[in-house]
Design an enzyme around this catalytic site. Structure first.
Site, PDB file in Angstrom:
ATOM      1  N   ARG A  59      36.095  32.454  53.874  1.00 18.44           N
ATOM      2  CA  ARG A  59      35.841  33.585  54.773  1.00 18.44           C
ATOM      3  C   ARG A  59      36.284  34.922  54.172  1.00 18.44           C
ATOM      4  O   ARG A  59      35.517  35.889  54.125  1.00 18.44           O
ATOM      5  CB  ARG A  59      36.595  33.397  56.112  1.00 18.44           C
ATOM      6  CG  ARG A  59      35.910  32.536  57.113  1.00 18.44           C
ATOM      7  CD  ARG A  59      36.945  31.759  57.896  1.00 18.44           C
ATOM      8  NE  ARG A  59      37.567  30.815  56.978  1.00 18.44           N
ATOM      9  CZ  ARG A  59      37.086  29.603  56.751  1.00 18.44           C
ATOM     10  NH1 ARG A  59      36.074  29.177  57.431  1.00 18.44           N
ATOM     11  NH2 ARG A  59      37.633  28.798  55.853  1.00 18.44           N
ATOM     12  N   THR A  60      37.542  34.999  53.749  1.00 16.95           N
ATOM     13  CA  THR A  60      38.106  36.282  53.330  1.00 16.95           C
ATOM     14  C   THR A  60      37.371  36.824  52.114  1.00 16.95           C
ATOM     15  O   THR A  60      37.025  37.997  52.048  1.00 16.95           O
ATOM     16  CB  THR A  60      39.611  36.111  53.026  1.00 16.95           C
ATOM     17  OG1 THR A  60      40.208  35.425  54.130  1.00 16.95           O
ATOM     18  CG2 THR A  60      40.288  37.439  52.821  1.00 16.95           C
ATOM     19  N   LYS A  87      45.280  29.846  30.727  1.00 15.14           N
ATOM     20  CA  LYS A  87      45.769  29.861  29.336  1.00 15.14           C
ATOM     21  C   LYS A  87      47.133  30.528  29.244  1.00 15.14           C
ATOM     22  O   LYS A  87      47.641  30.786  28.152  1.00 15.14           O
ATOM     23  CB  LYS A  87      44.776  30.607  28.440  1.00 15.14           C
ATOM     24  CG  LYS A  87      43.400  29.972  28.396  1.00 15.14           C
ATOM     25  CD  LYS A  87      42.447  30.830  27.570  1.00 15.14           C
ATOM     26  CE  LYS A  87      41.003  30.424  27.780  1.00 15.14           C
ATOM     27  NZ  LYS A  87      40.076  31.456  27.325  1.00 15.14           N
ATOM     28  N   ARG A 109      44.177  37.827  46.720  1.00 12.96           N
ATOM     29  CA  ARG A 109      44.819  36.681  47.393  1.00 12.96           C
ATOM     30  C   ARG A 109      45.644  35.963  46.344  1.00 12.96           C
ATOM     31  O   ARG A 109      45.171  35.704  45.223  1.00 12.96           O
ATOM     32  CB  ARG A 109      43.785  35.729  47.977  1.00 12.96           C
ATOM     33  CG  ARG A 109      44.443  34.421  48.432  1.00 12.96           C
ATOM     34  CD  ARG A 109      43.574  33.592  49.297  1.00 12.96           C
ATOM     35  NE  ARG A 109      43.386  34.206  50.606  1.00 12.96           N
ATOM     36  CZ  ARG A 109      42.820  33.595  51.630  1.00 12.96           C
ATOM     37  NH1 ARG A 109      42.396  32.353  51.506  1.00 12.96           N
ATOM     38  NH2 ARG A 109      42.675  34.217  52.784  1.00 12.96           N
ATOM     39  N   HIS A 137      48.741  38.224  56.036  1.00 15.75           N
ATOM     40  CA  HIS A 137      47.286  38.245  55.866  1.00 15.75           C
ATOM     41  C   HIS A 137      46.792  39.372  56.776  1.00 15.75           C
ATOM     42  O   HIS A 137      46.243  39.136  57.849  1.00 15.75           O
ATOM     43  CB  HIS A 137      46.715  36.884  56.283  1.00 15.75           C
ATOM     44  CG  HIS A 137      45.287  36.650  55.895  1.00 15.75           C
ATOM     45  ND1 HIS A 137      44.456  37.647  55.410  1.00 15.75           N
ATOM     46  CD2 HIS A 137      44.529  35.514  55.933  1.00 15.75           C
ATOM     47  CE1 HIS A 137      43.262  37.126  55.158  1.00 15.75           C
ATOM     48  NE2 HIS A 137      43.286  35.840  55.469  1.00 15.75           N
TER      49      HIS A 137
END
Ligand code: CP
Length: 305
Positions: A59-60, A87, A109, A137
């Site tokens: 969603r976000t 890496k 995020r 959030h």
């Protein structure tokens, strides 16, 4: 530059009530825009935005990307799983490499609480927190507040129960700050093992019995049980959790009122909420997702001014 009192959106805790009201009012205008036949405006035509997702999202991520494209920004997407992070590249090196491509804003995020705050001190770009671990959030809380306001008319005096896995939830903390700033009363409900010990110090009601919480509230915001963040057992079994804290039609029908049902997603159907409830007329779950685009357009626009 920002039309808000902050230069980054890192958490709702640092944002003023006036900022939140301005974001919600601006989102109203963008909601009107995205319901027109031509859904795009040239507002961020000269801005480049990088969406950096170090943790999974449906969603976000899609909502931010759509919001950016509706505002005519140039957009680049980064996913940690398919990047040089595997890496051994550090967060700051990764972001500085992306910024050297002349990026103005970063939507990030990250699994670590405080990652956005850390980054905002290291780099010269506007940061929007799209969820940092179990911390905050902020855009989810803003779209949740917008959706409640749209449904009930106002937040002042509205009783919102946040139910379930509060301990691992960034949605819960941002919602508590946002709802309280807008005059709502907040209750958290769940098993004691999934409610943080400090939670009552935030001025919320604490309830362990779901039926009592439902009888108290106007809005029930059901949280996902975050199995992926649970390294120990917080309840005896999923079946027992569902019996005690699962939202069913029987529970809703036993109330002498009709409450609004919310969920930030993704849903564990049959665990914290039944399919019948999630798809019922009392549920505004998909409306939350729809409103997320307008709210994120408002945040990006106001931070860029
Ligand atoms: N509500 C929410 O943050 O969903 P995603 O994890 O799919 O972005």
């Amino acid at each position: 530059m920002s039309a808000l009192s902050v230069n980054h959106l890192l958490g709702i805790k640092e944002v003023s009530t006036d900022d939140i009201k301005l974001i919600l009012e601006t989102a109203n205008q963008f909601k009107e825009v995205i319901n027109r036949p031509i859904k795009k405006v040239p507002t961020l035509r000269d801005i480049t935005i990088a969406n950096l997702f170090f943790e999974n999202s449906t969603r976000t991520r899609l909502s931010f990307e759509l919001a950016e494209k509706r505002l005519s920004a140039d957009v680049i997407n980064f996913s940690a799983s398919s990047s040089s992070v595997s890496k051994g590249e550090t967060l700051v090196d990764t972001v500085n490499n992306i910024l050297s491509m002349k990026v103005d804003m970063v939507v990030m995020r990250h699994p670590n609480p405080g990652a956005g705050v850390f980054l905002s001190k290291q780099i010269d770009a506007t940061i929007v927190n799209a969820g940092d671990g179990a911390h905050e959030h902020p855009t989810q809380a803003l779209l949740d507040a917008y959706s409640i306001k749209e449904k009930l008319g106002d937040l002042q005096g509205v009783r919102v129960a946040i139910i379930g896995d509060v301990l691992h939830s960034r949605v819960a903390l941002s919602n508590i700050f946002c709802l309280q700033k807008l005059g709502a009363e907040v209750m958290v409900c769940g098993p004691a093992t999934l409610l943080p010990k400090y939670i009552s110090s935030l001025g919320v009601h604490v309830e362990y019995n779901l039926d009592k919480a439902l009888a108290w509230c106007d809005v029930a915001n059901m949280l996902r049980v975050q199995h992926e963040r649970q390294d120990i057992k917080y309840f005896p079994s999923v079946r027992e959790y569902t019996m005690q804290y699962g939202l069913t039609m029987d529970r809703l029908n036993a109330l002498n009122k009709e409450i609004v049902v919310m969920h930030p997603g993704p849903i564990n159907r049959g665990v914290e909420i039944t399919t019948e409830v999630a798809d019922s007329h009392q549920s505004i779950i998909l409306r939350q997702v729809e409103n997320g685009v307008a709210v994120r357009m408002a945040v990006l626009y106001l931070l860029s001014q």
